[in-house]
Design an enzyme around this catalytic site. Structure first.
Site, short mmCIF file in Angstrom:
data_model
loop_
_atom_site.label_atom_id
_atom_site.label_comp_id
_atom_site.label_asym_id
_atom_site.label_seq_id
_atom_site.Cartn_x
_atom_site.Cartn_y
_atom_site.Cartn_z
N CYS A 233 7.74 10.16 8.49
CA CYS A 233 9.12 10.47 8.09
C CYS A 233 9.47 9.90 6.73
O CYS A 233 10.48 9.20 6.57
CB CYS A 233 10.09 9.96 9.15
SG CYS A 233 9.85 10.70 10.76
N GLU A 234 8.65 10.15 5.74
CA GLU A 234 8.90 9.72 4.36
C GLU A 234 8.39 10.79 3.41
O GLU A 234 7.30 11.34 3.61
CB GLU A 234 8.15 8.41 4.05
CG GLU A 234 8.46 7.24 4.94
CD GLU A 234 9.74 6.54 4.54
OE1 GLU A 234 10.22 6.77 3.42
OE2 GLU A 234 10.26 5.77 5.38
N GLU B 103 -16.26 -12.94 -6.93
CA GLU B 103 -15.67 -12.33 -5.74
C GLU B 103 -15.49 -10.83 -6.00
O GLU B 103 -14.66 -10.43 -6.82
CB GLU B 103 -14.33 -13.00 -5.40
CG GLU B 103 -13.31 -12.93 -6.51
CD GLU B 103 -12.09 -13.81 -6.34
OE1 GLU B 103 -10.98 -13.27 -6.25
OE2 GLU B 103 -12.26 -15.05 -6.33
N ILE B 104 -16.29 -10.02 -5.36
CA ILE B 104 -16.25 -8.58 -5.56
C ILE B 104 -15.95 -7.90 -4.23
O ILE B 104 -16.57 -8.22 -3.22
CB ILE B 104 -17.60 -8.05 -6.11
CG1 ILE B 104 -18.00 -8.81 -7.38
CG2 ILE B 104 -17.52 -6.56 -6.37
CD1 ILE B 104 -17.12 -8.55 -8.57
N ARG C 30 -13.77 -4.22 -3.90
CA ARG C 30 -13.65 -2.78 -4.07
C ARG C 30 -14.95 -2.13 -4.58
O ARG C 30 -15.37 -1.09 -4.08
CB ARG C 30 -12.51 -2.49 -5.05
CG ARG C 30 -12.22 -1.02 -5.27
CD ARG C 30 -11.36 -0.81 -6.52
NE ARG C 30 -10.23 -1.72 -6.57
CZ ARG C 30 -9.03 -1.45 -6.11
NH1 ARG C 30 -8.80 -0.28 -5.54
NH2 ARG C 30 -8.05 -2.33 -6.24
#
EC number: 4.1.1.20
Length: 386
Positions: free
Chosen positions: A314-315, A246-247, A249
């Site tokens: 707003c962070e 399962e690849i 990225r």
């Protein structure tokens, strides 16, 4: 890159841009590594769930690794056959199980004793079970995406495998599954984990195995050495009648860019902030994992200024990139974020009631296609019941 500027002109920002040519090349690289192996390659849909991209990967011979009903639907929309879908995850409910069975998904990675008890009660025909084992191997990656230690929530410890097999010997267990984490750039953790799981497989006479994924890419320097992986890992896999991988990225991240527009440049004392029109709402990885992404300004070069590239939310943690050397940036400039094809759109959100970005595909022939429209503000509230 002229094509990125053209996309920004046509479709605006923030926008994810994917390149079909890169997507196909990376998927073929994966299969080349396993030459001589009876391979079922699957793509981890959590990395990118756009059905247009999944269709391309289906054409390249990939099945899909899915966790949720939504990811299964994405695979179905892409025309992926059910027999090449692998159902993963540690929180499968009975309702979900019944849904996946109705959709004819038959390859299941079982995460726990408790899950297998439910499968035994349901007693479906034709399901092939792979047991996720926890090999107690440190993947040497970010703690949030490391999954191979006993303290993590995934799988059963290898030392519990005997009791598991004794308890569920009547079930159609086809093999073991192992996945020790994500963004792993060293071969050694794979070698350590697989050696344990291959030995366990031999002890039980399993002829199939799911070796998970986790291949790391070059965000800022090191990428998994595929030649070393092929040399040290693949020979032990050739004995199996089926190997599932399962690849996610590794295939899709380098295929994608995120385009952001500079809103303003804020300077105070000796600190500069380049404020762009998308932050952790469109790419949360820097805020969540302290992830590094290379960036560049379209049409400009040089290192005239040093600044944080920040979003409009707003962070204080709403940051795309810290302390980068940039050319002299002005409002209206386009900044491109590299390696943004994985865990970008799928982790985007509506914080501050912002809209999710558009997605665009640059075809192999150079044609630009909109493959997901930008959300509108009304989309955010369409499910509200007043």
């Amino acid at each position: 890159m002229d094509i990125l500027r053209k996309v920004a002109e046509i479709h605006g920002t923030p926008t994810y841009v994917y390149f079909e040519e890169t997507l196909r090349k990376r998927s073929r690289l994966v299969k080349e590594v396993f030459e001589g192996v009876n391979l079922l390659p699957t793509f981890a849909v959590k990395a990118n769930n756009n059905p247009v991209l999944l269709k391309i990967l289906r054409e390249e011979g990939f099945g899909m690794d899915v966790v949720t009903k939504g990811e299964l639907l994405a695979a179905k929309l892409a025309g992926v056959p059910s027999h090449t879908v692998v159902w993963n995850g540690n929180g499968k409910s009975r309702d979900q199980m019944e849904h996946f069975l109705r959709e004819d998904v038959r390859i299941v990675n079982v995460d726990s004793f408790e899950e297998m008890e439910i499968w035994r009660e349901l007693n479906p025909e034709g399901v092939e079970y792979f047991i996720r084992v926890n090999p107690e191997v440190d993947a040497k990656t970010h703690p949030h995406i490391s999954t191979g230690l006993k303290k993590h929530k995934f799988g059963i410890p290898l030392e519990d495998l005997d009791s598991f097999m004794e308890r569920f010997r009547s079930m159609n267990i086809r093999g073991l599954h192992v996945h020790i984490g994500s963004q792993i750039t060293r071969v050694e953790p794979f070698v350590e984990a697989f050696s344990k799981v291959v030995r366990a497989s031999e002890r039980y006479g399993f002829e199939e195995i799911n070796i998970g994924g986790g291949w790391g890419i070059n965000y800022s320097g090191e990428e998994l050495d595929l030649s070393s992986y092929r040399e040290k890992v693949v020979p032990d896999l050739k004995r199996f009648k089926r190997v599932i991988v399962e690849i996610g990225r590794y295939i899709v991240a380098p295929s994608g860019y995120l385009l952001l527009r500079v809103v303003l440049v804020k300077r105070r004392h000796n600190k500069a902030f380049v404020v762009v029109d998308g932050g952790m709402n469109v790419l949360i990885r820097p805020a969540l994992y302290s992830a590094y992404h290379r960036i560049f300004v379209l049409g400009k070069q040089g290192k005239e200024m040093r600044a944080d590239v920040v979003g409009p939310l707003c962070e204080s943690g709403d940051v795309i990139a810290y302390d980068r050397e940039l050319p002299e940036v002005e409002p209206g400039d386009i900044i491109a974020v590299e390696n943004a094809g994985a865990y970008g759109y799928t982790m985007s959100n509506n914080y501050n009631s912002t809209t999710r970005p558009a997605e665009v595909l640059v075809r192999e022939n150079g044609r630009i296609s909109l493959i997901r429209r930008r959300e509108t503000e009304m989309d955010i509230f369409k499910d509200v019941v007043m």
